[in-house]
Design an enzyme around this catalytic site. Structure first.
Site, PDB file in Angstrom:
ATOM      1  N   ARG A 190      56.071 -24.082  -3.184  1.00  0.00           N
ATOM      2  CA  ARG A 190      56.061 -22.670  -3.567  1.00  0.00           C
ATOM      3  C   ARG A 190      54.658 -22.283  -4.046  1.00  0.00           C
ATOM      4  NH1 ARG A 190      60.564 -25.218  -5.854  1.00  0.00           N
ATOM      5  NH2 ARG A 190      62.587 -24.452  -5.090  1.00  0.00           N
ATOM      6  N   LYS A 214      61.003 -25.819 -10.039  1.00  0.00           N
ATOM      7  CA  LYS A 214      61.936 -25.042 -10.843  1.00  0.00           C
ATOM      8  C   LYS A 214      62.677 -25.952 -11.814  1.00  0.00           C
ATOM      9  CE  LYS A 214      62.893 -21.180  -7.722  1.00  0.00           C
ATOM     10  NZ  LYS A 214      63.949 -20.447  -6.985  1.00  0.00           N
ATOM     11  N   HIS A 285      55.879 -17.642   1.071  1.00  0.00           N
ATOM     12  CA  HIS A 285      57.250 -18.072   1.331  1.00  0.00           C
ATOM     13  C   HIS A 285      57.481 -18.257   2.827  1.00  0.00           C
ATOM     14  CE1 HIS A 285      61.362 -18.734   0.021  1.00  0.00           C
ATOM     15  NE2 HIS A 285      61.773 -17.981   1.031  1.00  0.00           N
ATOM     16  N   ARG A 288      56.155 -21.595   3.749  1.00  0.00           N
ATOM     17  CA  ARG A 288      57.119 -22.614   3.296  1.00  0.00           C
ATOM     18  C   ARG A 288      58.283 -22.701   4.279  1.00  0.00           C
ATOM     19  NH1 ARG A 288      59.464 -25.032  -1.424  1.00  0.00           N
ATOM     20  NH2 ARG A 288      61.621 -24.422  -1.870  1.00  0.00           N
ATOM     21  N   HIS A 311      64.873 -28.402  -3.316  1.00  0.00           N
ATOM     22  CA  HIS A 311      66.140 -27.686  -3.460  1.00  0.00           C
ATOM     23  C   HIS A 311      67.148 -28.549  -4.206  1.00  0.00           C
ATOM     24  CE1 HIS A 311      65.324 -24.942   0.256  1.00  0.00           C
ATOM     25  NE2 HIS A 311      64.820 -24.446  -0.855  1.00  0.00           N
ATOM     26  N   TYR A 320      68.307 -21.982   4.478  1.00  0.00           N
ATOM     27  CA  TYR A 320      66.899 -21.604   4.383  1.00  0.00           C
ATOM     28  C   TYR A 320      66.130 -21.919   5.654  1.00  0.00           C
ATOM     29  CZ  TYR A 320      62.170 -21.708   2.351  1.00  0.00           C
ATOM     30  OH  TYR A 320      60.854 -21.504   2.064  1.00  0.00           O
TER      31      TYR A 320
END
Length: 339
Positions: A190, A214, A285, A288, A311, A320
């Site tokens: 990211r 994250k 994005h 990615r 993820h 995705y």
């Protein structure tokens, strides 16, 4: 002036009004949120403060998630106050549904409504555990299923052209910009993870980067020879030319020597892709997404791509990533006994 640089400047000029308008809207929204939060009755305002501390310190949520969830909690409690409520304990399922209905009638997208419903469930569960409400009304709160629209991706030849855009420009910033697109595409990380990299997060001997994703989850992601060459050029001469005493350990630097801002990185990606005729207008994005798609098309298994992207759920990776018809046909032909 090199052609790629002309196109980059043209992209910035073409998009300047939209960018400026978006910044003005975002600034007004932040001002309105601050004013609404400050106007909440005492107990409701204190609940927002405590909820924010919970998200930051106990849940270790990202700054973006904290801002979004706190903003939703402020909106909900403002709705409660307008209905005469003065305590979090005055919340009930009808009020939660009513607030979401107001958002829907105001034109909020299904994805936004789903996010806000998730924020309400988090807030309600926290308030129940904190003893602010006797039961958790959001347990029965349904949220709309968000339509997952897949963004466009670069073709492999388009991605190669993006990596070559501006390759002949000798400036320090051009060298940095090449590294930005190379690392994003090579690793699939990211943009927030990219700009957060420090010098010691890069292991050049093994060609891997240590990424803090994250939820403060750390993972190690490999990169290839092309990205290593771009990294070597950046570290050899370009970064020292931009570095200042205040630069610290940041891998990527802005024009003034500070850590690169995510907005600047996004502008770089848009401009580099705009320099390739026919390529879709993508940001970080999109790179990615393209990296993940090309990995799958090249034979990588879904579990490996999940690890690379960071993820938490394999289902996210399945939604995705694109899997081309050619890849599906090849796997079918190889695997099915009567293909």
């Amino acid at each position: 002036m090199p052609c790629a640089d002309v196109r980059s400047r043209a992209w910035r000029l073409d998009h300047a009004p939209a960018i400026a308008h978006g910044q003005v809207v975002a600034t007004r929204a932040r001002v309105d949120l601050v004013a609404t939060r400050a106007a909440l009755p005492g107990e409701l305002g204190a609940a927002v403060d405590a909820f924010e501390r919970y998200l930051r310190l106990e849940r270790n949520r990202s700054g973006h998630t904290v801002r979004a969830y706190v903003g939703d909690a402020v909106g909900l409690l403002d709705h409660l106050a307008k209905l005469g409520g003065r305590r979090v304990g005055d919340l009930d399922l009808g009020m939660l549904r009513g607030w979401l209905a107001i958002q829907r009638n105001g034109g909020a997208a299904r994805t936004t409504l789903a996010r806000r419903a998730a924020a309400l469930r988090t807030f309600s569960a926290w308030a129940h555990r904190a003893g602010l409400i006797d039961n958790d009304p959001a347990q029965l709160l349904a949220s709309p299923r968000a339509h997952r629209s897949l963004p466009p991706v670069l073709a492999v030849d388009e991605a190669a052209a993006v990596m070559q855009a501006g390759a002949d420009e000798p400036s320090a910033l051009a060298t940095r910009d090449r590294l930005i697109v190379e690392l994003l595409y090579a690793t699939g990380i990211r943009v927030s993870e990219l700009v957060g990299l420090d010098l010691d997060d890069v292991d050049r001997e093994r060609r891997v980067v240590r990424v803090l994703g994250k939820g403060a989850k750390e993972r190690t992601v490999p990169y290839g020879l092309a990205a290593e060459r771009a990294l070597a050029d950046w570290l050899r001469s370009a970064r020292p030319a931009l570095a200042r005493e205040s630069s610290g350990p940041a891998l990527l630097l802005g024009a003034r020597g500070g850590r690169l801002d995510p907005r600047a990185a996004r502008a770089v990606v848009h401009a580099r892709i705009a320099a390739v005729p026919g390529a879709p207008d993508l940001g970080p994005h999109g790179l990615r997404h393209s990296a993940a798609t090309h990995l799958l098309d090249g034979g990588a298994d879904l579990r490996t791509v999940q690890e690379l992207l960071g993820h938490a759920s394999l289902a996210t990776t399945q939604i995705y990533t694109h899997v081309s018809v050619e890849r599906l046909r090849a796997v079918y032909t190889q695997a099915h006994p009567r293909a």
